[in-house]
Design an enzyme around this catalytic site. Structure first.
Site, PDB file in Angstrom:
ATOM      1  N   ILE A 213       0.838  -1.312  -0.076  1.00 13.32           N
ATOM      2  CA  ILE A 213       0.111   0.085  -0.130  1.00 13.32           C
ATOM      3  C   ILE A 213       0.944   1.304   0.085  1.00 13.32           C
ATOM      4  O   ILE A 213       0.332   2.462   0.271  1.00 13.32           O
ATOM      5  CB  ILE A 213      -1.081   0.133   0.984  1.00 13.32           C
TER       6      ILE A 213
ATOM      7  N   THR B 277       6.852   2.239   1.959  1.00 11.28           N
ATOM      8  CA  THR B 277       8.097   2.616   1.511  1.00 11.28           C
ATOM      9  C   THR B 277       8.439   4.038   0.671  1.00 11.28           C
ATOM     10  O   THR B 277       8.962   4.853   1.112  1.00 11.28           O
ATOM     11  CB  THR B 277       8.967   1.624   0.774  1.00 11.28           C
ATOM     12  N   PHE B 278       7.410   4.141  -0.138  1.00 14.09           N
ATOM     13  CA  PHE B 278       7.327   5.323  -0.946  1.00 14.09           C
ATOM     14  C   PHE B 278       6.687   6.338   0.082  1.00 14.09           C
ATOM     15  O   PHE B 278       7.520   7.897   0.056  1.00 14.09           O
ATOM     16  CB  PHE B 278       6.113   5.465  -1.828  1.00 14.09           C
TER      17      PHE B 278
ATOM     18  N   LYS C 165      14.623  -0.180   8.019  1.00 15.81           N
ATOM     19  CA  LYS C 165      13.723  -1.232   7.670  1.00 15.81           C
ATOM     20  C   LYS C 165      14.232  -2.501   8.490  1.00 15.81           C
ATOM     21  O   LYS C 165      15.209  -3.212   8.220  1.00 15.81           O
ATOM     22  CB  LYS C 165      13.804  -1.522   6.153  1.00 15.81           C
TER      23      LYS C 165
ATOM     24  N   VAL D 247       6.761  -4.061   8.349  1.00 15.04           N
ATOM     25  CA  VAL D 247       6.923  -5.036   7.224  1.00 15.04           C
ATOM     26  C   VAL D 247       5.332  -5.434   7.059  1.00 15.04           C
ATOM     27  O   VAL D 247       4.893  -5.627   8.053  1.00 15.04           O
ATOM     28  CB  VAL D 247       7.760  -6.097   7.261  1.00 15.04           C
TER      29      VAL D 247
ATOM     30  N   ASN E  29      -3.055   7.103   1.161  1.00 16.01           N
ATOM     31  CA  ASN E  29      -2.200   7.061  -0.189  1.00 16.01           C
ATOM     32  C   ASN E  29      -2.943   6.608  -1.155  1.00 16.01           C
ATOM     33  O   ASN E  29      -3.670   5.364  -1.181  1.00 16.01           O
ATOM     34  CB  ASN E  29      -1.184   6.028   0.152  1.00 16.01           C
TER      35      ASN E  29
END
Length: 225
Positions: free
Chosen positions: A16, A19-20, A40, A120, A178
Site C-alpha cells: 500500500i 516505503t514510498f 527497515k 513490514v 495514499n
C-alpha cells in the site's frame, strides 16, 4: 542537531506504499533542514547486488536518507525469500533478535534528527513464534504513523488497525492517505469517513501520479508535531 525524533510507520496492509511514503517523509524532514534516516528492521525478499544482499525497500530508504548509515543498521535483518518474515527466517535458520534491532535503532537515532522506522506488511506481521511487528513498535517505544492504502475496503482495514495500535498501548501520531487505486469509486467520501473516525491528525494525502518521485510528494506531507 535538534532533539532526535522517531516514528514507526505502519500500514493497513502490504503493498500500500509504505516505503514510498517513508521516503517522502524523509525528504520532508530534509526539506525542513533536519537530518533524516530511514530504517527497515526486517525485510523479506532480496537480490545479490554488488557483493551484498539488498532488499528493494531498504535500498529506497537508503537513497532517501541524509547519508548511508550502513545496511547493518538500516536493515539488520535482510531475508532472501519474499514471503512472510517468520517463514523466511525459519527457512534460512535465522532467529530475529529484538535486542539487535533496538541496538541498530539507537545507533541511527544518535546520528540524525529524524528516524522513520518502516514496518513490514500490515501492523501485526509475525517475526517469530511469539513476536510480531506490533511488539517491535512497542519495544522501541515509538509513536505510530499509519499509512492507509485508499482502495475498496480501506475503511475497515484502517479502523481495525487503529484499534490494534491502541490495544498495544501505542500512540497514533497521525495517518496518511495514499491513493493507490486511481479507479477507486467515491474516494473523497471514503477519505472523509476516515477523517471523521480516526482520532489523529491527517498528515497528508499522497496523490496517484504515475512515475511520481518521493521528493516531489514530500510537499504534500508533514511530520507530526
Amino acid at each position: 542537531m535538534t532533539e532526535p525524533r522517531a516514528w514507526f510507520l505502519a500500514g493497513t496492509d502490504t503493498e500500500i506504499g509504505k516505503t514510498f511514503v517513508a521516503c517522502a517523509l524523509l525528504h520532508a524532514a530534509r526539506r525542513d533542514g533536519r537530518s533524516a534516516l530511514g530504517m527497515k528492521p526486517v525485510a523479506a525478499g532480496a537480490e545479490w547486488i554488488a557483493g551484498e544482499w539488498l532488499n528493494e525497500d531498504a535500498a529506497q530508504l537508503r537513497a532517501a536518507s541524509s547519508f548511508d548509515p550502513g545496511l547493518d543498521r538500516l536493515n539488520p535483518y535482510c531475508l532472501k525469500t519474499p514471503v512472510a518474515p517468520h517463514i523466511a527466517a525459519a527457512e534460512e535458520g535465522v532467529e530475529i533478535d529484538p535486542a539487535r534491532i533496538r541496538a541498530a535503532f539507537e545507533s541511527l537515532r544518535a546520528q540524525a534528527d529524524v528516524v522513520i522506522v518502516e514496518g513490514v506488511g500490515g501492523f501485526r506481521v509475525p517475526l517469530g513464534d511469539r513476536y510480531d511487528t506490533a511488539d517491535l513498535a512497542r519495544e522501541l517505544g515509538l509513536p505510530v504513523i499509519l499509512v492507509v492504502g485508499m482502495r475498496l475496503g480501506c475503511i475497515s482495514h484502517a479502523l481495525l488497525t487503529v484499534e490494534a495500535i491502541a490495544a498495544r498501548g501505542l500512540t497514533l501520531a497521525g495517518w496518511i492517505a495514499n491513493r493507490i487505486d486511481p479507479a477507486m469509486l467515491r474516494a473523497d467520501e471514503n477519505l472523509e469517513a476516515l477523517r471523521r473516525r480516526i482520532d489523529a491528525p491527517l498528515l497528508g494525502v499522497v496523490p496517484h501520479v504515475a512515475g511520481a518521485d518521493p521528493a516531489q510528494v514530500a510537499a504534500s506531507l508533514r511530520l507530526p508535531g
